[in-house]
Design a protein around this motif. Structure first.
Motif, mmCIF file in Angstrom:
data_model
loop_
_atom_site.group_PDB
_atom_site.id
_atom_site.type_symbol
_atom_site.label_atom_id
_atom_site.label_comp_id
_atom_site.label_asym_id
_atom_site.label_seq_id
_atom_site.Cartn_x
_atom_site.Cartn_y
_atom_site.Cartn_z
ATOM 1 N N ALA A 1 14.039 4.171 11.340
ATOM 2 C CA ALA A 1 13.699 2.759 10.775
ATOM 3 C C ALA A 1 12.060 2.457 11.611
ATOM 4 O O ALA A 1 11.433 1.906 10.845
ATOM 5 N N ALA A 2 12.260 2.787 12.808
ATOM 6 C CA ALA A 2 10.847 2.108 13.438
ATOM 7 C C ALA A 2 9.691 3.108 13.275
ATOM 8 O O ALA A 2 8.701 2.581 12.983
ATOM 9 N N THR A 3 10.231 4.323 13.268
ATOM 10 C CA THR A 3 9.106 5.426 12.916
ATOM 11 C C THR A 3 8.436 5.007 11.342
ATOM 12 O O THR A 3 7.352 5.052 11.070
ATOM 13 N N ILE A 4 9.686 4.822 10.423
ATOM 14 C CA ILE A 4 9.172 4.633 8.876
ATOM 15 C C ILE A 4 8.161 3.348 8.874
ATOM 16 O O ILE A 4 7.162 3.353 8.386
ATOM 17 N N ARG A 5 8.480 2.291 9.671
ATOM 18 C CA ARG A 5 7.821 0.964 10.052
ATOM 19 C C ARG A 5 6.230 1.413 10.387
ATOM 20 O O ARG A 5 5.040 0.983 9.683
ATOM 21 N N ASP A 6 6.230 2.138 11.445
ATOM 22 C CA ASP A 6 4.874 2.425 12.040
ATOM 23 C C ASP A 6 4.151 3.403 11.018
ATOM 24 O O ASP A 6 2.902 2.906 10.915
ATOM 25 N N ILE A 7 4.532 4.067 10.321
ATOM 26 C CA ILE A 7 3.818 5.072 9.384
ATOM 27 C C ILE A 7 3.459 4.008 8.298
ATOM 28 O O ILE A 7 2.331 4.195 7.719
ATOM 29 N N VAL A 8 4.272 3.238 7.585
ATOM 30 C CA VAL A 8 3.991 2.396 6.720
ATOM 31 C C VAL A 8 2.841 1.504 6.951
ATOM 32 O O VAL A 8 1.724 1.259 6.483
ATOM 33 N N ARG A 9 2.782 0.897 8.254
ATOM 34 C CA ARG A 9 1.846 0.062 8.790
ATOM 35 C C ARG A 9 0.434 0.665 8.854
ATOM 36 O O ARG A 9 -0.690 0.100 8.604
ATOM 37 N N ALA A 10 0.410 1.995 9.263
ATOM 38 C CA ALA A 10 -0.717 2.670 9.567
ATOM 39 C C ALA A 10 -1.207 3.112 8.115
ATOM 40 O O ALA A 10 -2.436 3.070 7.867
ATOM 41 N N ALA A 11 -0.400 3.670 7.243
ATOM 42 C CA ALA A 11 -1.017 3.985 5.983
ATOM 43 C C ALA A 11 -1.330 2.888 5.083
ATOM 44 O O ALA A 11 -2.369 3.118 4.449
ATOM 45 N N TYR A 12 -0.860 1.512 5.178
ATOM 46 C CA TYR A 12 -1.254 0.593 4.428
ATOM 47 C C TYR A 12 -2.400 -0.274 5.114
ATOM 48 O O TYR A 12 -2.965 -1.161 4.455
ATOM 49 N N GLY A 13 -2.587 -0.015 6.302
ATOM 50 C CA GLY A 13 -3.605 -0.891 7.108
ATOM 51 C C GLY A 13 -4.837 -0.805 6.502
ATOM 52 O O GLY A 13 -5.668 -1.980 6.584
ATOM 53 N N LYS A 14 -5.173 0.239 5.827
ATOM 54 C CA LYS A 14 -6.690 0.259 5.362
ATOM 55 C C LYS A 14 -6.924 -0.619 4.225
ATOM 56 O O LYS A 14 -7.949 -1.243 3.697
ATOM 57 N N TRP A 15 -5.674 -1.319 3.616
ATOM 58 C CA TRP A 15 -6.064 -2.288 2.630
ATOM 59 C C TRP A 15 -6.015 -3.544 2.893
ATOM 60 O O TRP A 15 -6.294 -4.587 2.383
ATOM 61 N N VAL A 16 -5.924 -4.089 4.282
ATOM 62 C CA VAL A 16 -5.766 -5.514 4.692
ATOM 63 C C VAL A 16 -7.168 -6.067 4.233
ATOM 64 O O VAL A 16 -7.439 -7.092 3.790
ATOM 65 N N PRO A 17 -8.196 -5.350 4.534
ATOM 66 C CA PRO A 17 -9.706 -5.882 4.246
ATOM 67 C C PRO A 17 -9.956 -5.915 3.027
ATOM 68 O O PRO A 17 -10.675 -6.934 2.479
ATOM 69 N N VAL A 18 -9.329 -5.079 2.234
ATOM 70 C CA VAL A 18 -9.512 -5.109 0.607
ATOM 71 C C VAL A 18 -8.827 -6.378 0.128
ATOM 72 O O VAL A 18 -9.612 -7.026 -1.054
ATOM 73 N N ILE A 19 -7.765 -6.871 0.423
ATOM 74 C CA ILE A 19 -6.836 -7.878 -0.219
ATOM 75 C C ILE A 19 -6.753 -9.063 0.581
ATOM 76 O O ILE A 19 -6.423 -9.944 0.098
ATOM 77 N N GLY A 20 -7.379 -8.982 1.727
ATOM 78 C CA GLY A 20 -7.501 -10.260 2.907
ATOM 79 C C GLY A 20 -6.131 -10.593 3.243
ATOM 80 O O GLY A 20 -5.903 -11.501 3.640
ATOM 81 N N ARG B 1 7.953 15.917 13.527
ATOM 82 C CA ARG B 1 7.225 14.672 13.248
ATOM 83 C C ARG B 1 7.374 14.058 11.752
ATOM 84 O O ARG B 1 6.993 14.959 10.822
ATOM 85 N N ILE B 2 7.852 12.726 11.521
ATOM 86 C CA ILE B 2 7.827 12.420 10.238
ATOM 87 C C ILE B 2 6.298 12.027 9.809
ATOM 88 O O ILE B 2 5.508 11.207 10.580
ATOM 89 N N VAL B 3 5.977 12.635 8.684
ATOM 90 C CA VAL B 3 4.373 12.370 8.333
ATOM 91 C C VAL B 3 4.278 11.670 6.788
ATOM 92 O O VAL B 3 3.238 11.213 6.480
ATOM 93 N N GLY B 4 5.389 11.427 6.217
ATOM 94 C CA GLY B 4 5.341 10.710 4.846
ATOM 95 C C GLY B 4 7.041 10.401 4.448
ATOM 96 O O GLY B 4 7.758 10.795 5.081
ATOM 97 N N MET B 5 7.161 9.288 3.617
ATOM 98 C CA MET B 5 8.190 8.948 3.216
ATOM 99 C C MET B 5 8.342 8.465 1.776
ATOM 100 O O MET B 5 7.031 7.904 1.422
ATOM 101 N N ILE B 6 9.376 8.246 1.121
ATOM 102 C CA ILE B 6 9.589 7.864 -0.241
ATOM 103 C C ILE B 6 10.836 7.159 -0.212
ATOM 104 O O ILE B 6 11.867 7.702 0.324
ATOM 105 N N GLU B 7 10.730 5.891 -0.728
ATOM 106 C CA GLU B 7 11.852 5.003 -0.868
ATOM 107 C C GLU B 7 12.395 4.760 -2.421
ATOM 108 O O GLU B 7 11.479 4.392 -3.038
ATOM 109 N N THR B 8 13.637 5.187 -2.680
ATOM 110 C CA THR B 8 13.783 5.017 -4.150
ATOM 111 C C THR B 8 15.110 4.157 -4.501
ATOM 112 O O THR B 8 15.994 4.075 -3.477
ATOM 113 N N MET B 9 15.274 3.665 -5.458
ATOM 114 C CA MET B 9 16.277 2.986 -6.064
ATOM 115 C C MET B 9 16.866 3.626 -7.470
ATOM 116 O O MET B 9 15.786 3.477 -8.301
ATOM 117 N N LEU B 10 18.129 3.711 -7.676
ATOM 118 C CA LEU B 10 18.517 4.346 -8.961
ATOM 119 C C LEU B 10 18.943 2.989 -9.777
ATOM 120 O O LEU B 10 19.536 2.250 -9.320
#
Length: 155
Positions: free
Chosen positions: A17-36, A63-72
């Motif tokens: 969970a902590a590694t997933i959180r860190d990857i998500v934060r890093a991957a989405y961080g570039k969008w913070v200036p775009v949407i404020g 090393r975990i380098v990506g993830m996908i979260e799904t729901m049926l």
């Protein structure tokens, strides 16, 4: 685009969970200036999410380098989140994760995938379109536009 054949996949475990959180934060961080603001996936509780939803992890050299979260759902597979660590982007890992979701949907007799993204994330919208997703509708959300997309599958 180079696909690295060293990528392996496995289900997420509570300890990830902590590694997933860190990857998500890093991957989405570039969008913070775009949407404020921080995109909603940056605010999620991944301890809770990993306990409640299936996650599939892309792993390279241990090393975990990506993830996908799904729901049926009753008539489709919902993609809640898909992301790739910034240093691993451009290698086709996102495409591989989307392909795994397609297989999962077909194995569960679901012939449709659905997801949403922020309309300001133009690169993401284009990526999904490139992989066969179409825009179903758009709705205003937090000063921006939510884009709902889907992909029909065939057996």
């Amino acid at each position: 685009m180079m696909t690295n054949s060293s990528i392996r996949f496995r289900p997420a475990e509570t300890a990830d969970a902590a590694t997933i959180r860190d990857i998500v934060r890093a991957a989405y961080g570039k969008w913070v200036p775009v949407i404020g603001r921080e995109p909603l996936p940056m605010r999620a509780d991944y301890g809770k999410a990993v306990a409640e939803h299936p996650f599939e992890l892309a792993v390279d050299g241990g090393r975990i380098v990506g993830m996908i979260e799904t729901m049926l759902a009753d008539d489709h597979l919902w993609i809640e989140n898909v992301c790739v660590a910034p240093q691993a982007q451009g290698r086709g890992i996102g495409r591989l994760l989307l392909e795994r979701a397609e297989r999962k949907a077909l194995e569960a007799d679901r012939l449709e995938l659905r997801l949403l993204t922020n309309g300001a994330f133009e690169a993401n919208v284009l990526l999904y379109k490139k992989h066969g997703y179409t825009i179903e509708r758009e709705e205003p959300f937090m000063g921006g536009m939510t884009v709902y997309m889907s992909k029909k599958l065939t057996r």
